[in-house]
Design a protein around this motif. Structure first.
Motif, short mmCIF file in Angstrom:
data_model
loop_
_atom_site.label_atom_id
_atom_site.label_comp_id
_atom_site.label_asym_id
_atom_site.label_seq_id
_atom_site.Cartn_x
_atom_site.Cartn_y
_atom_site.Cartn_z
N ALA A 1 38.90 33.94 37.02
CA ALA A 1 38.71 33.61 38.44
C ALA A 1 40.01 33.77 39.23
CB ALA A 1 38.11 32.22 38.62
N GLU A 2 41.01 32.94 38.95
CA GLU A 2 42.29 33.00 39.64
C GLU A 2 43.41 32.67 38.66
OE1 GLU A 2 43.08 34.06 42.58
OE2 GLU A 2 41.02 34.39 43.25
N PRO A 3 44.58 33.28 38.82
CA PRO A 3 45.68 32.99 37.91
C PRO A 3 46.27 31.61 38.17
CG PRO A 3 46.40 34.48 39.63
CD PRO A 3 44.92 34.33 39.80
N PRO A 4 46.88 31.00 37.17
CA PRO A 4 47.58 29.72 37.37
C PRO A 4 48.75 29.90 38.34
CG PRO A 4 47.31 30.22 35.03
CD PRO A 4 46.95 31.46 35.78
N PRO B 1 37.87 28.47 34.52
CA PRO B 1 38.49 29.12 35.67
C PRO B 1 39.92 28.62 35.86
CG PRO B 1 36.26 28.43 36.21
CD PRO B 1 36.57 27.85 34.87
N GLY B 2 40.82 29.54 36.21
CA GLY B 2 42.23 29.20 36.37
C GLY B 2 43.04 29.37 35.11
N ASP B 3 42.38 29.77 34.00
CA ASP B 3 43.10 29.99 32.75
C ASP B 3 43.61 31.41 32.65
OD1 ASP B 3 42.81 27.49 31.62
OD2 ASP B 3 40.98 28.00 30.51
N ALA B 4 44.81 31.56 32.12
CA ALA B 4 45.28 32.86 31.64
C ALA B 4 44.79 33.01 30.21
CB ALA B 4 46.80 32.93 31.70
#
Length: 361
Positions: free
Chosen positions: A239-242, A213-216
């Protein structure tokens, strides 16, 4: 599975035209491939005469297919073009005219094939004759490339439904290869899966890096369908962008739109690259921009027109527009789409948007 894409960083040029208009229609409208090949021979001979080339010897390759050779031609087959004949043979030296001084050979010719011909002539690349003729595609070729783009986009659409969290880059690359095979891909030319800091490495090879999660994640597929090549590249986030990633990605998509807007007959390829570069430079990411922004695609995955050359765009040219930013040790992003230059301007041959897809598994 993927959630709804974010709308702030996507979209196409509003006046770019419909890809369906470029790649659909009856076979009669697209032309007959046999007629096109027949018409090419006269142009090839004229170019040969201008270059002082007495014969062309082509092995199975994009140039070979350009003159009618099939992708499944038997091993050891060659096409030989002379001033008065075009023939497929297993013994090319036997068809090269006696006393020929310059012979154009296929750039993909193997060393043993070159030595096997044993002819006393200056050997030059056949591409010096054929590359300019391959720049502009016939309508049936544009349609075939469009079908290849649709297949590549279908693979990426299915990729969004895979489980990415906890998998390795290598494992996901393997799953994509399966999807490519299932799509009818005849040849895998290139495949990239890069996660996290690896998205900042242009030539990254998928490895054992776990996707979290949090990885592009940058995913690109380049293959051959129906004899023609297509590449599509998209960026996902888990999940969510950096932090700061969306701002950087919006620059990449804006650069794509600027490059697309510059495409029209009579414009130098360098102007398209300049339009892309101005957007990236103006954002402050200029020193992280990829050096190449476009390259031709067709029977081969990397042909003319290319930025860095003096080519002027004309209707019928097709190329991969691929702006990218790579920030070392942090992240990067690249989008790639095949675009056709038409009399009325640019037509992207795909329909997949550049919205940033968020993967929630």
């Amino acid at each position: 599975m993927s959630r709804e894409p974010r709308d702030a960083v996507g979209g196409r040029a509003a006046d770019a035209g419909s890809p369906r208009e470029a790649v659909s229609g009856r076979a009669a409208d697209a032309g007959d491939p046999r007629d096109a090949v027949s018409g090419r021979v006269a142009a090839v001979r004229e170019a040969m005469a201008g270059a002082g080339v007495d014969a062309l010897v082509l092995r199975p390759s994009p140039d070979y297919r350009f003159l009618g050779g099939g992708p499944d031609s038997r091993a050891g087959a060659f096409i030989v073009v002379t001033g008065d004949a075009v023939a497929e043979t297993a013994d090319p030296a036997g068809l090269v005219p006696e006393g020929a001084r310059r012979v154009g050979v296929d750039p993909e010719m193997r060393v043993r094939e070159l030595f096997g011909m044993a002819i006393e002539a200056e050997l030059v690349p056949a591409s010096s004759v054929l590359a300019p003729l391959r720049l502009r595609k016939e309508p049936y070729e544009v349609a075939a490339i469009g079908r290849a783009v649709a297949a590549a986009e279908g693979v990426l659409a299915r990729a969004r439904e895979l489980a990415w969290f906890g998998a390795t880059e290598r494992a996901m690359a393997h799953r994509l290869r399966v999807l490519l095979a299932e799509s009818g891909c005849e040849e895998l030319v290139a495949l990239r899966v890069a996660a996290g800091e690896h998205t900042a490495v242009p030539a990254h090879v998928p490895g054992e890096r776990v996707i979290n999660p949090g990885d592009a994640v940058t995913v690109s597929v380049c293959g051959r369908w129906g004899g023609y090549c297509a590449e599509v590249a998209r960026v996902f986030v888990v999940a969510e962008p950096p932090e700061d990633f969306e701002a950087m990605y919006s620059v990449v998509t804006a650069a794509y739109r600027a490059g697309l807007g510059a495409v029209r007959p009579g414009v130098a390829v360098a102007e398209v690259a300049r339009a892309v570069g101005e957007v990236i430079d103006g954002s402050g990411y200029g020193r992280f921009a990829a050096p190449r922004t476009c390259r031709g695609v067709g029977l081969g995955p990397d042909e003319g027109p290319r930025d860095g050359e003096d080519t002027v765009l004309a209707a019928g040219m097709t190329f991969c527009l691929e702006p990218a930013i790579y920030v070392p040790d942090l992240f990067g992003a690249r989008v790639a789409d095949v675009v056709a230059c038409t009399e009325r301007g640019p037509v992207p041959l795909g329909s997949s948007p550049h919205t940033l897809h968020v993967l929630d598994r």
